[in-house]
Design a protein around this motif. Structure first.
Motif, PDB file in Angstrom:
ATOM      1  N   THR A 246       0.830  -1.214   0.000  1.00 25.37           N
ATOM      2  CA  THR A 246       0.000   0.000   0.000  1.00 25.37           C
ATOM      3  C   THR A 246       0.857   1.253   0.000  1.00 25.37           C
ATOM      4  O   THR A 246       0.670   2.149  -0.832  1.00 25.37           O
ATOM      5  CB  THR A 246      -0.952   0.002   1.205  1.00 25.37           C
TER       6      THR A 246
ATOM      7  N   ILE B 265       1.321   3.989  -3.138  1.00 29.16           N
ATOM      8  CA  ILE B 265       1.058   5.427  -2.998  1.00 29.16           C
ATOM      9  C   ILE B 265       2.281   6.225  -3.418  1.00 29.16           C
ATOM     10  O   ILE B 265       2.183   7.223  -4.142  1.00 29.16           O
ATOM     11  CB  ILE B 265       0.624   5.766  -1.564  1.00 29.16           C
TER      12      ILE B 265
ATOM     13  N   VAL C  74      -5.316  12.143 -10.423  1.00 28.15           N
ATOM     14  CA  VAL C  74      -6.281  11.526  -9.507  1.00 28.15           C
ATOM     15  C   VAL C  74      -6.688  10.149 -10.025  1.00 28.15           C
ATOM     16  O   VAL C  74      -6.723   9.174  -9.263  1.00 28.15           O
ATOM     17  CB  VAL C  74      -7.508  12.436  -9.311  1.00 28.15           C
ATOM     18  N   GLN C  75      -6.965  10.041 -11.303  1.00 33.03           N
ATOM     19  CA  GLN C  75      -7.349   8.758 -11.876  1.00 33.03           C
ATOM     20  C   GLN C  75      -6.204   7.748 -11.774  1.00 33.03           C
ATOM     21  O   GLN C  75      -6.426   6.585 -11.421  1.00 33.03           O
ATOM     22  CB  GLN C  75      -7.791   8.913 -13.336  1.00 33.03           C
TER      23      GLN C  75
ATOM     24  N   PHE D  86      -5.688   6.610  -7.966  1.00 36.68           N
ATOM     25  CA  PHE D  86      -6.644   5.624  -7.478  1.00 36.68           C
ATOM     26  C   PHE D  86      -6.539   4.304  -8.231  1.00 36.68           C
ATOM     27  O   PHE D  86      -6.747   3.239  -7.647  1.00 36.68           O
ATOM     28  CB  PHE D  86      -8.063   6.182  -7.511  1.00 36.68           C
TER      29      PHE D  86
ATOM     30  N   VAL E 160      -3.370   2.574  -6.652  1.00 35.13           N
ATOM     31  CA  VAL E 160      -3.606   2.122  -5.273  1.00 35.13           C
ATOM     32  C   VAL E 160      -4.629   0.984  -5.254  1.00 35.13           C
ATOM     33  O   VAL E 160      -4.441  -0.019  -4.558  1.00 35.13           O
ATOM     34  CB  VAL E 160      -4.038   3.299  -4.382  1.00 35.13           C
ATOM     35  N   LEU E 161      -5.702   1.106  -6.023  1.00 29.09           N
ATOM     36  CA  LEU E 161      -6.689   0.028  -6.085  1.00 29.09           C
ATOM     37  C   LEU E 161      -6.061  -1.228  -6.691  1.00 29.09           C
ATOM     38  O   LEU E 161      -6.321  -2.340  -6.235  1.00 29.09           O
ATOM     39  CB  LEU E 161      -7.903   0.459  -6.902  1.00 29.09           C
TER      40      LEU E 161
END
Length: 169
Positions: A60, A64, A77-78, A81, A84-85
């Motif tokens: 994790t 990041i 932003v896209q 995420f 991270v996802l």
């Protein structure tokens, strides 16, 4: 490479470094206790439990840090995420495969394995709390404040035109 302007990066790096050092200490303790309780099988169960906890928790923070490389990009932003996802899905997949493979192994001592994973998670939470309480991060970060108050500027210096006087009353 220029340093990232994202203010959370030093915290994440310090967390990863402290987690690595703590994991070595925990591996010695878990391996020692596992060896004392169940011999070599307990040693390997303790070491494997700590290793899994550290790898899963490190994915994790690592994802990041990796995603922050695109800070300032129009699709940051896209990307953030998605990365991270993707890391979380990777952890889930690895966890399922590892648990299926290890479930039938005769050399796994389940109690030592479980408790070493729990100890690894607790160690990670303690490291996070200690690092976050000692690091200084402003409440509002990663912004640029104006250097001149726009209300103090006259119309001539602001580059605008003076307001037109009302014509004929």
């Amino acid at each position: 490479m220029t340093p990232s302007p994202v203010s959370s990066n030093p915290i994440l790096r310090r967390t990863l470094a402290w987690s690595g050092v703590s994991a070595l200490v925990l591996a010695l303790v878990a391996g020692g206790i596992g060896y004392a309780v169940a011999g070599m099988n307990g040693l390997w169960s303790g070491l494997l439990g700590v290793l899994l906890a550290v790898v899963f928790l490190g994915i994790t923070a690592g994802s990041i840090l990796f995603a922050n490389r695109w800070f300032g990009d129009p699709i940051y932003v896209q990307l953030f995420f998605a990365i991270v996802l993707g890391g979380w899905l990777l952890k889930l997949g690895i966890f399922l495969v590892v648990m299926i493979v290890l479930s039938g192994q005769p050399w796994i001592v389940p109690l030592v394995f479980f408790l070493s994973i729990v100890a690894g998670v607790a160690m990670s939470l303690i490291v996070d709390v200690v690092v976050l309480t000692r690091m200084r991060l402003p409440n509002v970060s990663d912004i640029t404040l104006p250097t001149v108050n726009p209300e103090d500027e006259t119309p001539d210096t602001a580059g605008g035109t003076p307001p037109a006087a009302s014509e004929g009353n």
